[in-house]
Design an enzyme around this catalytic site. Structure first.
Site: not given
Ligand code: ZN
Length: 182
Positions: A110, A153-154, A157
């Site tokens: 990341c 993953h995004e 966030h």
């Molecule tokens: Zn990330």
């Protein structure tokens, strides 16, 4: 140009905040930052450019990582040697996914986490995301494998989740036998 110092570090509380949906028409400054986020990711994946600008390689960035607590993210994926495809999704929703789980063999990275973290992050092998493009038009992405991992993953966030939240520090490779390594 968006530089490494412009990306928030894991300790920054803005990465853990609630994010708002974006309203349309899109704020012109967001169009600019989206362009810069994609540019950063593309250059970071080209060795000579990464060295020149001191960038760590990455394929995705979410708005909170650049200090904007709103719901959008971008992914720049190298489909073929030197051939990049850009993805932008605003107000994304994960609408469906496979039962099959996968994880990245090298562990996840990341751009907000500047250290190696070992362990398995379970992700859906295939997923469908719906959202909007910069013009407010509906978009739908069916993603699989590495791209599916990047999108999830995004998306995390945007919910204040960092990849290592999924890893049990006492047993980082837990349940590996239940998932496919890619
Ligand atoms: Zn990330």
């Amino acid at each position: 140009m968006l530089l490494t110092k412009d990306i928030l570090d894991e300790k920054d509380k803005r990465l853990r905040k609630k994010n708002k949906d974006v309203t349309f028409p899109l704020n012109p400054s967001y169009k600019k930052i989206i362009f810069e986020m994609l540019e950063h990711l593309r250059l970071s994946q080209i060795e000579s450019e990464a060295e020149k600008y001191d960038l760590r390689p990455g394929m995705g960035l979410a708005a909170p990582q650049v200090g904007i607590n709103e719901n959008f993210f971008v992914v720049c994926y190298e489909e073929d040697e030197g051939v990049f495809k850009d993805y932008v999704i605003i107000n994304p929703k994960l609408v469906s996914h496979s039962e099959e789980l996968i994880y990245s063999s090298g562990g996840e990275g990341c751009l907000s986490v500047n250290r190696e973290i070992e362990g398995i992050v379970p992700r859906y092998a295939r997923a469908t995301f719906e959202g909007y493009d910069v013009d407010g038009k509906k978009v739908k992405f069916r993603v699989r494998e590495e791209l599916s991992i990047a999108f999830q993953h995004e998306y995390d966030h945007l919910h204040g989740i960092l990849f290592f939240d999924h890893i049990d520090p006492k047993d980082p490779f837990k349940n590996a036998d239940l998932m496919r390594e890619i």
